[in-house]
Enzyme design. Structure first.
Site, mmCIF file in Angstrom:
data_model
loop_
_atom_site.group_PDB
_atom_site.id
_atom_site.type_symbol
_atom_site.label_atom_id
_atom_site.label_comp_id
_atom_site.label_asym_id
_atom_site.label_seq_id
_atom_site.Cartn_x
_atom_site.Cartn_y
_atom_site.Cartn_z
ATOM 1 N N LYS A 40 0.829 -1.197 0.000
ATOM 2 C CA LYS A 40 0.000 0.000 0.000
ATOM 3 C C LYS A 40 0.870 1.255 0.000
ATOM 4 C CE LYS A 40 -4.156 -1.891 0.319
ATOM 5 N NZ LYS A 40 -5.220 -1.659 -0.685
ATOM 6 N N LYS A 70 -13.488 -7.496 -7.703
ATOM 7 C CA LYS A 70 -13.811 -7.816 -6.313
ATOM 8 C C LYS A 70 -15.307 -8.062 -6.215
ATOM 9 C CE LYS A 70 -10.214 -4.809 -4.309
ATOM 10 N NZ LYS A 70 -9.979 -3.569 -3.503
#
Length: 327
Positions: free
Chosen positions: A150, A246
């Site tokens: 991240k 997703k």
């Protein structure tokens, strides 16, 4: 067919905290949908996501609006038309897959006309932090084949280099979570190429995708926040090299399988990702991820406790769900 539906909210502590460019959290809150026919019960899980305007209460309310149709026997294709893409539809859709598997005695992968699933190499997520902290966290997981890192600050070069130095042999997906800008995009791309990054996920805010047509992309770029449903794909082809599918974005496995097939027609690589949820939320995604180019289904690994039984994780592998979990 008369059914009964119920919903529940559950909270699972995260091991430590989970930090991206938009903030941190220490708990994964999920909504489950249970659909039963009196003899069998199916279950699905979703994770409401504030970035998409979702809350626990809004998802519960959205599911409640379709209670009558669910209990009257709605099928998955009709559900796709009756509810919008998002977390609420995901929970219901996956519950219906699970229910049908139990009713028919067939596994969900058979119902989906898929081959028997195999174990997959999944990414493990490194949270955003200062470069030294990220390097220290990365060093603990440098044995893993694939890491998802991240980032998303105005200067991520030191973070990228620190992580690469700490895990010289791991493949790296870099996830900026919409955190880069027109001014630093080319610079960050160059650092990614220098550091051997395999994929860059959603560098720019959704809606700013057009800039990707005019900048050199030395590393493949993957859409996440910019892609929710199959109809989003045509406008992204040529701007992105891959799409992150997703279930909580697509609104379930039914739409996700449709999107996967459409993305392949457009020559887009497939990444199958997840929100931070339990093994129940990951289980249908394991079916979707068969044959994907990148798999990021580490949600349960980020939790202090998971469901029992949960998915089996071994080193960098995630194994298909057992019937006792889902499908």
């Amino acid at each position: 067919m008369t059914r009964l539906m119920k919903t529940a909210v559950e909270h699972f502590p995260i091991a430590g905290s989970f930090t991206i460019s938009r903030g941190s959290k220490t708990t994964a809150s999920v909504v489950t949908c249970h659909v039963s026919d009196g003899g069998f019960a199916g279950i699905g899980e979703c994770v409401p996501y504030a970035r998409y305007g979702e809350t626990i209460d809004s998802v519960l309310a959205e599911i409640e609006t379709i209670r009558t149709q669910i209990e009257a026997g709605i099928d998955r294709q009709t559900l796709r038309e009756a509810m919008k893409a998002g977390a609420a539809r995901n929970a219901v859709d996956c519950a219906l897959w699970d229910l049908e598997a139990k009713q028919t005695g067939n596994r969900a992968f058979t119902l989906a006309r898929l081959s028997e699933p195999a174990a997959l190499t999944t990414a493990y997520t490194i949270s955003l932090g200062e470069p030294e902290a990220m390097a220290a966290q990365t060093a603990q997981y440098a044995h893993r084949a694939l890491l998802k890192v991240k980032v998303g600050t105005t200067d991520d070069a030191s973070r990228i280099r620190a992580v690469r130095a700490a895990a010289p042999k791991s493949a790296i997906i870099l996830d900026a979570n919409e955190g880069w800008t027109d001014d630093n995009l080319a610079y960050h791309f160059a650092v990614c190429a220098e550091s051997g990054v395999s994929l860059i996920e959603q560098p720019l805010p959704a809606g700013r995708d057009g800039l990707l047509a005019s900048v050199h992309r030395p590393v493949p770029v993957c859409a996440d926040e910019s892609v929710h449903k199959t109809e989003d794909l045509p406008k992204l082809a040529g701007l992105y090299d891959a799409v992150n599918i997703k279930l909580d974005k697509t609104g379930g496995l039914t739409e996700a399988l449709r999107m996967r097939d459409a993305a392949r027609v457009l020559n887009l690589q497939i990444m199958v990702g997840c929100m931070v949820g339990t093994s129940l939320g990951m289980a249908p995604a394991v079916l979707l991820a068969q044959g994907a180019d990148f798999v990021d289904l580490d949600g349960p690994l980020l939790l202090a406790r998971d469901r029992e039984p949960g998915l089996r994780y071994e080193d960098s592998l995630v194994f298909p769900p057992l019937p006792a979990l889902w499908g």
